[in-house]
Enzyme design. Structure first.
Site, PDB file in Angstrom:
ATOM      1  N   HIS A  68     119.166 113.322  34.163  1.00  0.00           N
ATOM      2  CA  HIS A  68     120.219 112.414  33.686  1.00  0.00           C
ATOM      3  C   HIS A  68     120.985 111.971  34.920  1.00  0.00           C
ATOM      4  CE1 HIS A  68     123.780 110.885  31.665  1.00  0.00           C
ATOM      5  NE2 HIS A  68     123.283 111.180  30.469  1.00  0.00           N
ATOM      6  N   THR A 140     108.833  56.489  33.615  1.00  0.00           N
ATOM      7  CA  THR A 140     108.815  57.192  32.332  1.00  0.00           C
ATOM      8  C   THR A 140     107.363  57.511  32.008  1.00  0.00           C
ATOM      9  OG1 THR A 140     108.721  55.110  31.097  1.00  0.00           O
ATOM     10  CG2 THR A 140     110.900  56.041  31.497  1.00  0.00           C
ATOM     11  N   HIS A 141     107.114  58.722  31.513  1.00  0.00           N
ATOM     12  CA  HIS A 141     105.747  59.206  31.281  1.00  0.00           C
ATOM     13  C   HIS A 141     104.942  59.228  32.574  1.00  0.00           C
ATOM     14  CE1 HIS A 141     106.415  58.817  26.906  1.00  0.00           C
ATOM     15  NE2 HIS A 141     107.047  57.698  27.237  1.00  0.00           N
ATOM     16  N   SER A 264      96.771  76.850  56.768  1.00  0.00           N
ATOM     17  CA  SER A 264      96.069  77.584  57.820  1.00  0.00           C
ATOM     18  C   SER A 264      94.794  76.868  58.239  1.00  0.00           C
ATOM     19  CB  SER A 264      95.736  78.999  57.332  1.00  0.00           C
ATOM     20  OG  SER A 264      94.842  78.944  56.225  1.00  0.00           O
ATOM     21  N   LYS A 269      98.619  68.970  56.843  1.00  0.00           N
ATOM     22  CA  LYS A 269      99.312  69.213  55.577  1.00  0.00           C
ATOM     23  C   LYS A 269     100.807  69.475  55.764  1.00  0.00           C
ATOM     24  CE  LYS A 269      97.358  70.419  51.973  1.00  0.00           C
ATOM     25  NZ  LYS A 269      97.343  69.751  50.665  1.00  0.00           N
ATOM     26  N   GLU A 276     107.839  74.287  45.129  1.00  0.00           N
ATOM     27  CA  GLU A 276     106.898  75.067  44.318  1.00  0.00           C
ATOM     28  C   GLU A 276     107.419  76.479  44.097  1.00  0.00           C
ATOM     29  OE1 GLU A 276     102.761  72.803  45.639  1.00  0.00           O
ATOM     30  OE2 GLU A 276     103.471  74.531  46.771  1.00  0.00           O
TER      31      GLU A 276
END
Length: 427
Positions: A68, A140-141, A264, A269, A276
């Protein structure tokens, strides 16, 4: 929470050391209040204040015997004091200490959370004002609709950030609630006066009816606000991810060229890894919200099924939101806005963005709405499909129209300053 997503100041609040220090702060406040009420002799209260101490190792070793943690802590602290240690935990039950100490941790962590939420909102306000006139495509969409400005986009995120700030303030305030009410909340071994004195010393509000524990709807409300704030960060991060796609490239996260590596394998990139990460964190926060809701329905006056859940969910959720807010702040302050690309993207539909203005002009000139709609739709879709300028096609379909007026971009953005100026109410 793993170290990678833990800012040091927030991590310290939820450390095992700080938890035990907060337990001690509650125990000492109770002793001090009991001394004021004439229950604990003044010399014993002074001895407790001077000598009460613990080490995590000693508490952990004692817990191997007691099974406890709070009882082990009380034993270690009482032993550190000596004879006067008999007054430690006098008239209390475990939840009096654990829940009241948790409220102190929530209040302390809340200062960091609210500060981070306010900083993010203010950064969004600044950047919205900076780009009040930066014209870009509204979608939109996921499909080009009509022009807007990037400042209007950011103003929407700023207002959402402000709503999340206010929700967090309210949720943290109501969760900063303690109780010193005894085994089933009846003050059989304590008193409302003792509770009031202790809460005043600790700067907490008192739970009206605690049963033994502070009701867990309070903590569920807190994690709902945390999850909703996370959803707001996710919406912002998702927008940036979409705008950073190679074929769009209107906005990019900050990138330290010459130092940072996006891949890598592929040196070209520049990935939206921060955004993310924010989206992933938001998923975790929603999971912790669900766990907190499951903690609300305890048996009778209490059980302990909530304990293992919130030992993980509460610290992790607040640590994660604190980290995510500062990550989002970094993105907002450092993001690169490609104004030229925004202008070029406005031309991708070959003028079809003006379809509503053409529709209204035809209706105003006397055409039925359906007839006008079909004329405009036919020309706009040809512009899309064949790369012919919508203006040329419309001139053939409806030569009576004032094309100069229809293809004037100013009506799309004429209220941008007024819309963005509404941010003045926030800061």
């Amino acid at each position: 929470m793993i170290e990678r997503y833990t800012r040091p100041e927030m991590g310290a609040i939820w450390s095992e050391q700080r938890k035990l220090e907060t337990w001690l702060a509650v125990e000492l406040a109770v002793v001090e209040a009991l001394a004021e009420m004439g229950v604990v002799p003044a010399e014993d209260a002074a001895a407790i204040r001077e000598r009460a101490s613990f080490t995590r190792e000693a508490v952990r070793e004692r817990e191997r015997l007691t099974d406890h943690d709070l009882a082990a802590f009380v034993d270690v602290v009482a032993e550190s004091v000596g004879e006067a240690g008999r007054w430690i935990h006098y008239g209390l039950t475990s939840s009096d200490v654990i829940d009241t100490a948790l409220a102190l941790q929530i209040a302390e962590a809340g200062l960091l959370i609210v500060g981070g939420a306010r900083a993010l909102r203010d950064a969004l306000v600044r950047r919205a004002r900076e780009h009040v006139h930066t014209i870009c495509v509204g979608r939109t969409h996921g499909v080009h609709a009509e022009p807007t400005t990037f400042g209007i986009k950011l103003a929407g995120f700023a207002f959402e950030a402000d709503r999340n700030l206010r929700r967090l303030e309210r949720a943290i305030e109501q969760a900063s609630t303690g109780a010193i009410s005894g085994a089933v909340g009846t003050y059989a071994a304590a008193s409302p006066e003792l509770e009031e004195r202790v809460m005043r010393k600790l700067g907490l509000r008192r739970e009206d009816v605690s049963t033994q524990v502070v009701p867990r709807d309070r903590h569920a409300e807190l994690l709902q606000a945390v999850a909703l704030a996370g959803a707001g960060l996710e919406r912002l991060a998702t927008e940036i991810r979409l705008l950073q796609r190679t074929e769009v490239r209107e906005v990019e996260e900050p990138f330290r060229a010459g130092a940072q590596k996006g891949s890598s394998a592929m040196p070209h990139k520049r990935n939206p890894i921060l955004s993310e990460r924010l989206c992933g964190i938001a998923r975790l926060l929603r999971g912790y919200q669900q766990a907190a809701l499951e903690n609300v329905a305890l048996w009778h006056e209490r059980d302990i099924s909530h304990s293992s859940v919130e030992r993980v969910a509460l610290p992790d959720a607040m640590i994660l939101l604190d980290y995510a807010q500062h990550l989002a702040l970094r993105v907002v302050e450092g993001m690169r806005v490609n104004v030229d690309r925004m202008r070029r993207n406005l031309e991708l539909t070959h003028g079809a963005l003006y379809s509503q203005r053409a529709l209204l002009a035809l209706v105003a000139a006397g055409r039925s709405r359906d007839e006008a709609y079909r004329i405009v739709q036919r020309a706009a879709q040809r512009a899309f499909d064949e790369g012919v300028e919508f203006r040329e096609l419309l001139a053939q379909e409806a030569p009576e129209l004032d094309l100069q007026a229809i293809f004037d971009p100013s009506p799309f953005v004429r209220h941008a300053e007024e819309i963005v100026a509404r941010l003045d109410a926030l800061t």
